[in-house]
Design a protein around this motif. Structure first.
Motif, mmCIF file in Angstrom:
data_model
loop_
_atom_site.group_PDB
_atom_site.id
_atom_site.type_symbol
_atom_site.label_atom_id
_atom_site.label_comp_id
_atom_site.label_asym_id
_atom_site.label_seq_id
_atom_site.Cartn_x
_atom_site.Cartn_y
_atom_site.Cartn_z
ATOM 1 N N VAL A 78 41.285 46.094 40.345
ATOM 2 C CA VAL A 78 40.707 45.044 39.510
ATOM 3 C C VAL A 78 39.273 45.403 39.142
ATOM 4 C CG1 VAL A 78 40.068 42.602 39.397
ATOM 5 C CG2 VAL A 78 42.142 43.293 40.620
ATOM 6 N N THR A 79 38.962 45.311 37.845
ATOM 7 C CA THR A 79 37.604 45.493 37.351
ATOM 8 C C THR A 79 37.168 44.191 36.691
ATOM 9 O OG1 THR A 79 38.019 47.837 36.925
ATOM 10 C CG2 THR A 79 36.120 46.849 35.823
ATOM 11 N N VAL A 80 35.980 43.722 37.025
ATOM 12 C CA VAL A 80 35.434 42.515 36.407
ATOM 13 C C VAL A 80 34.803 42.910 35.075
ATOM 14 C CG1 VAL A 80 33.853 40.562 36.653
ATOM 15 C CG2 VAL A 80 34.998 41.513 38.679
ATOM 16 N N ILE A 81 35.340 42.390 33.994
ATOM 17 C CA ILE A 81 34.796 42.667 32.659
ATOM 18 C C ILE A 81 33.604 41.748 32.395
ATOM 19 C CG2 ILE A 81 35.313 42.691 30.173
ATOM 20 C CD1 ILE A 81 36.832 44.839 31.757
ATOM 21 N N SER A 82 33.762 40.463 32.709
ATOM 22 C CA SER A 82 32.664 39.507 32.559
ATOM 23 C C SER A 82 32.879 38.367 33.547
ATOM 24 C CB SER A 82 32.586 38.970 31.119
ATOM 25 O OG SER A 82 33.749 38.239 30.802
ATOM 26 N N GLY A 83 31.805 37.642 33.814
ATOM 27 C CA GLY A 83 31.881 36.508 34.724
ATOM 28 C C GLY A 83 31.783 36.930 36.185
ATOM 29 N N ASP A 84 32.356 36.102 37.055
ATOM 30 C CA ASP A 84 32.274 36.362 38.494
ATOM 31 C C ASP A 84 33.657 36.303 39.119
ATOM 32 O OD1 ASP A 84 32.646 33.535 40.087
ATOM 33 O OD2 ASP A 84 31.736 33.214 38.122
ATOM 34 N N GLY A 105 31.954 45.060 38.427
ATOM 35 C CA GLY A 105 32.427 45.181 39.797
ATOM 36 C C GLY A 105 33.877 45.632 39.840
ATOM 37 N N PHE A 106 34.250 46.264 40.941
ATOM 38 C CA PHE A 106 35.594 46.829 41.099
ATOM 39 C C PHE A 106 36.112 46.532 42.489
ATOM 40 C CE2 PHE A 106 38.264 50.300 42.663
ATOM 41 C CZ PHE A 106 39.258 50.320 41.705
ATOM 42 N N ALA A 107 37.426 46.299 42.592
ATOM 43 C CA ALA A 107 38.054 46.072 43.887
ATOM 44 C C ALA A 107 39.438 46.719 43.895
ATOM 45 C CB ALA A 107 38.177 44.587 44.177
ATOM 46 N N GLU A 108 39.838 47.163 45.078
ATOM 47 C CA GLU A 108 41.175 47.706 45.287
ATOM 48 C C GLU A 108 41.819 46.955 46.443
ATOM 49 O OE1 GLU A 108 43.182 51.764 47.096
ATOM 50 O OE2 GLU A 108 41.329 51.956 45.946
ATOM 51 N N ALA A 109 43.036 46.490 46.238
ATOM 52 C CA ALA A 109 43.810 45.845 47.303
ATOM 53 C C ALA A 109 45.071 46.688 47.494
ATOM 54 C CB ALA A 109 44.164 44.415 46.936
ATOM 55 N N LEU A 125 39.075 39.693 33.766
ATOM 56 C CA LEU A 125 39.374 40.812 34.660
ATOM 57 C C LEU A 125 40.281 41.801 33.962
ATOM 58 C CD1 LEU A 125 40.424 38.710 37.787
ATOM 59 C CD2 LEU A 125 38.117 39.450 37.144
ATOM 60 N N GLN A 126 40.194 43.048 34.389
ATOM 61 C CA GLN A 126 41.173 44.050 33.988
ATOM 62 C C GLN A 126 41.910 44.471 35.249
ATOM 63 O OE1 GLN A 126 40.495 46.444 30.621
ATOM 64 N NE2 GLN A 126 41.001 48.326 31.728
ATOM 65 N N ILE A 127 43.239 44.439 35.197
ATOM 66 C CA ILE A 127 44.064 44.713 36.363
ATOM 67 C C ILE A 127 44.989 45.887 36.064
ATOM 68 C CG2 ILE A 127 45.812 43.768 37.923
ATOM 69 C CD1 ILE A 127 44.704 40.948 37.122
ATOM 70 N N HIS A 128 44.986 46.862 36.969
ATOM 71 C CA HIS A 128 45.895 48.006 36.876
ATOM 72 C C HIS A 128 46.813 47.953 38.083
ATOM 73 C CE1 HIS A 128 43.291 49.932 33.860
ATOM 74 N NE2 HIS A 128 42.286 49.581 34.626
ATOM 75 N N ALA A 129 48.097 48.154 37.869
ATOM 76 C CA ALA A 129 49.056 48.164 38.977
ATOM 77 C C ALA A 129 50.346 48.825 38.514
ATOM 78 C CB ALA A 129 49.340 46.743 39.457
ATOM 79 N N GLN A 130 51.149 49.213 39.475
ATOM 80 C CA GLN A 130 52.488 49.695 39.182
ATOM 81 C C GLN A 130 53.411 48.488 39.050
ATOM 82 O OE1 GLN A 130 53.751 52.831 38.649
ATOM 83 N NE2 GLN A 130 51.677 53.620 38.724
ATOM 84 N N GLY A 131 54.202 48.464 38.014
ATOM 85 C CA GLY A 131 55.156 47.386 37.831
ATOM 86 C C GLY A 131 56.465 47.694 38.525
ATOM 87 N N PRO A 132 57.338 46.725 38.601
ATOM 88 C CA PRO A 132 57.122 45.386 38.067
ATOM 89 C C PRO A 132 56.124 44.612 38.910
ATOM 90 C CG PRO A 132 59.249 45.503 39.173
ATOM 91 C CD PRO A 132 58.667 46.876 39.184
#
Length: 147
Positions: A78-84, A105-109, A125-132
């Motif tokens: 997850v990358t925060v594009i704007s806001g909190d 800001g960036f986070a990995e779970a 937020l921008q979210i990258h993940a493997q689907g589904p």
């Protein structure tokens, strides 16, 4: 574990709108699938969140938005594009034990890691993940699909 692929297919105008390149003003936004608490919106940038493979999404969280403790079967980036964004790890949403992330800001779970999130003032937020893409809530009663 609840499967969520059907939730993505119902009521989402953007399901087939993903593009290889897109400007922010051209994103096709729609309500977040039922696995998310009401109020968020999502746009697909790349991939298909209902199928196997890498997917990239943008998500808006209104002020005060909360996602109770949950995990995913794959790692989430997850990358925060704007806001909190306030992000904590654990089995229950605890506003005293979370990292506050601002724009950039960036986070990995990691896959299977219980975590929770909220936004005080709203966020994109921008979210990258493997689907589904799937969400498994720690407390099944927190799952918005059961309300």
């Amino acid at each position: 574990m609840l499967k969520t692929t059907v939730a993505f297919c119902i009521g989402l105008a953007f399901a087939s709108a993903a593009q290889a390149q897109v400007n922010s003003q051209d994103l096709k936004w729609g309500p977040a699938p039922a696995m998310f608490p009401k109020g968020a919106t999502i746009a697909v940038l790349s991939g298909d969140p209902t199928k196997a493979g890498l997917t990239t999404l943008r998500m808006t969280m209104p002020p005060g938005y909360q996602v109770p403790a949950h995990h995913h079967p794959t790692t989430e980036y997850v990358t925060v594009i704007s806001g909190d964004l306030h992000l904590g790890m654990g089995d229950k949403l605890d506003m005293t034990k979370a990292a506050a992330l601002a724009a950039g800001g960036f986070a990995e779970a990691s896959a299977g890691m219980n975590h929770y999130a909220w936004s005080q003032d709203g966020a994109v937020l921008q979210i990258h993940a493997q689907g589904p893409l799937e969400i498994v809530y720690v407390n099944p009663m927190d799952d918005p699909r059961k309300k």
